[in-house]
Design an enzyme around this catalytic site. Structure first.
Site, PDB file in Angstrom:
ATOM      1  N   ASP A  94       0.868  -1.180   0.000  1.00  0.00           N
ATOM      2  CA  ASP A  94       0.000   0.000   0.000  1.00  0.00           C
ATOM      3  C   ASP A  94       0.901   1.224   0.000  1.00  0.00           C
ATOM      4  OD1 ASP A  94      -2.041   1.776   0.099  1.00  0.00           O
ATOM      5  OD2 ASP A  94      -2.856   1.118   2.023  1.00  0.00           O
ATOM      6  N   ALA A  95       1.357   1.579  -1.195  1.00  0.00           N
ATOM      7  CA  ALA A  95       2.382   2.609  -1.349  1.00  0.00           C
ATOM      8  C   ALA A  95       1.857   3.890  -1.978  1.00  0.00           C
ATOM      9  CB  ALA A  95       3.527   2.067  -2.203  1.00  0.00           C
ATOM     10  N   LYS A  96       0.764   3.764  -2.759  1.00  0.00           N
ATOM     11  CA  LYS A  96       0.132   4.910  -3.435  1.00  0.00           C
ATOM     12  C   LYS A  96       1.164   5.723  -4.224  1.00  0.00           C
ATOM     13  CE  LYS A  96      -3.529   5.162   0.037  1.00  0.00           C
ATOM     14  NZ  LYS A  96      -3.014   4.108   0.967  1.00  0.00           N
ATOM     15  N   ARG A  97       1.971   5.028  -4.994  1.00  0.00           N
ATOM     16  CA  ARG A  97       2.962   5.685  -5.823  1.00  0.00           C
ATOM     17  C   ARG A  97       2.334   6.194  -7.118  1.00  0.00           C
ATOM     18  NH1 ARG A  97       5.336   5.160  -1.380  1.00  0.00           N
ATOM     19  NH2 ARG A  97       7.481   4.406  -1.207  1.00  0.00           N
TER      20      ARG A  97
END
EC number: 4.1.1.23
Length: 277
Positions: A94-97
């Site tokens: 869950d990095a939302k890059r």
């Protein structure tokens, strides 16, 4: 892991639960601070206690990055532990890059080559070239932020295009389908927006949806299943705080398991009602 393998795990475990490893050093039981790696020690116990009740784990990278190098080490040890002991699990970064192509290529290399995640969450604001690099990996997934459950979602996600009448999140769903397939792309849709799931399913009937917000954030699992389930289940429903912080004592893993059992039993009933087992 491909779509068929993920669905097989859902049927086998009678669950579409994703356990969020939002491991906050300030919230874990204090006695773990006596260990050499408190975050990993906590994660290991949670994983061992819940692995037969869920099909996925989702570490939220902010909780690890906040600890600097030590946090990254804890994260790498966590992913390696799941891979070695429970290889059937689907692991989400869950990095939302989301950045220009060459930068996204390096993010993809970090999460897929180096850290061996199955999937990574991405922000689509910068468009196709920021997401395509993640899709060059076989049996790896991009999970696109579509409609989130936070208060600030209303700032942009519901804005309407004056020409088409489409809300921004609808445009994201429609346009992004040309970038990938149902075999390598999922969407994040917050459980607290369950009333929108029926509309979203009309736009993306066959994609898997990652649905956070059930449990501590107040989302309804029954409503999520009613509006979001498809003929391959098509859902990974995440629960973090309700499960992992069920207790701050020495029984934390046991209490986490009890909470996960409650969710799994409800999911089993919903899968049976949908005739998916």
């Amino acid at each position: 892991m491909n779509k068929e393998q993920l669905f097989e795990q859902i049927k086998l475990k009678r669950s579409f639960l994703c356990v969020g490893l939002d491991t906050d050093i300030l919230k874990i039981p204090r006695f773990l601070n006596e260990t050499s790696d408190p975050i990993f020690a906590f994660n290991k116990e949670i994983i061992d206690a819940t692995q037969d009740l869920c099909v996925a784990y989702k570490p939220n990278l902010a909780f690890y990055e906040s600890q600097g190098v030590a946090g990254w080490i804890s994260l790498e040890k966590t992913v390696r532990y799941i891979r070695e002991k429970y290889p059937e699990q689907f692991i989400i970064a869950d990095a939302k890059r989301g950045d220009i192509g060459n930068t996204s290529n390096l993010y993809a290399r970090a999460f897929f080559d180096h850290m061996d995640f199955d999937a990574v969450t991405v922000a689509p604001y910068m468009g196709e070239d920021s997401i395509k690099p993640f899709m060059t990996y076989l049996d790896r997934w991009v999970i696109v932020l579509a409609l989130t459950s936070n208060k600030g979602a209303a700032d942009f996600q519901y804005l309407k295009n004056a020409e088409t009448g489409e809300q921004l999140f609808e445009s994201v769903l429609k346009t992004s389908q040309t970038w990938g397939t149902t075999d390598n792309m999922m969407y994040v849709v917050g459980a607290t927006k369950a009333e929108k799931l029926e509309e979203i399913r009309e736009l993306v009937p066959d994609h898997f949806l990652l649905v956070p917000g059930v449990g501590a954030q107040g989302g309804s699992l029954e409503e999520v299943a009613k509006f979001g389930m498809n003929d391959m289940c098509g859902l990974l429903v995440n629960s973090s705080r309700q499960i992992i912080y069920a207790s701050d004592g020495e029984d934390f893993a046991e209490k986490a398991r009890n909470e996960a059992i409650n969710v799994q039993l409800e999911m089993e009933e919903l899968l049976l009602e949908a005739d998916l087992m």
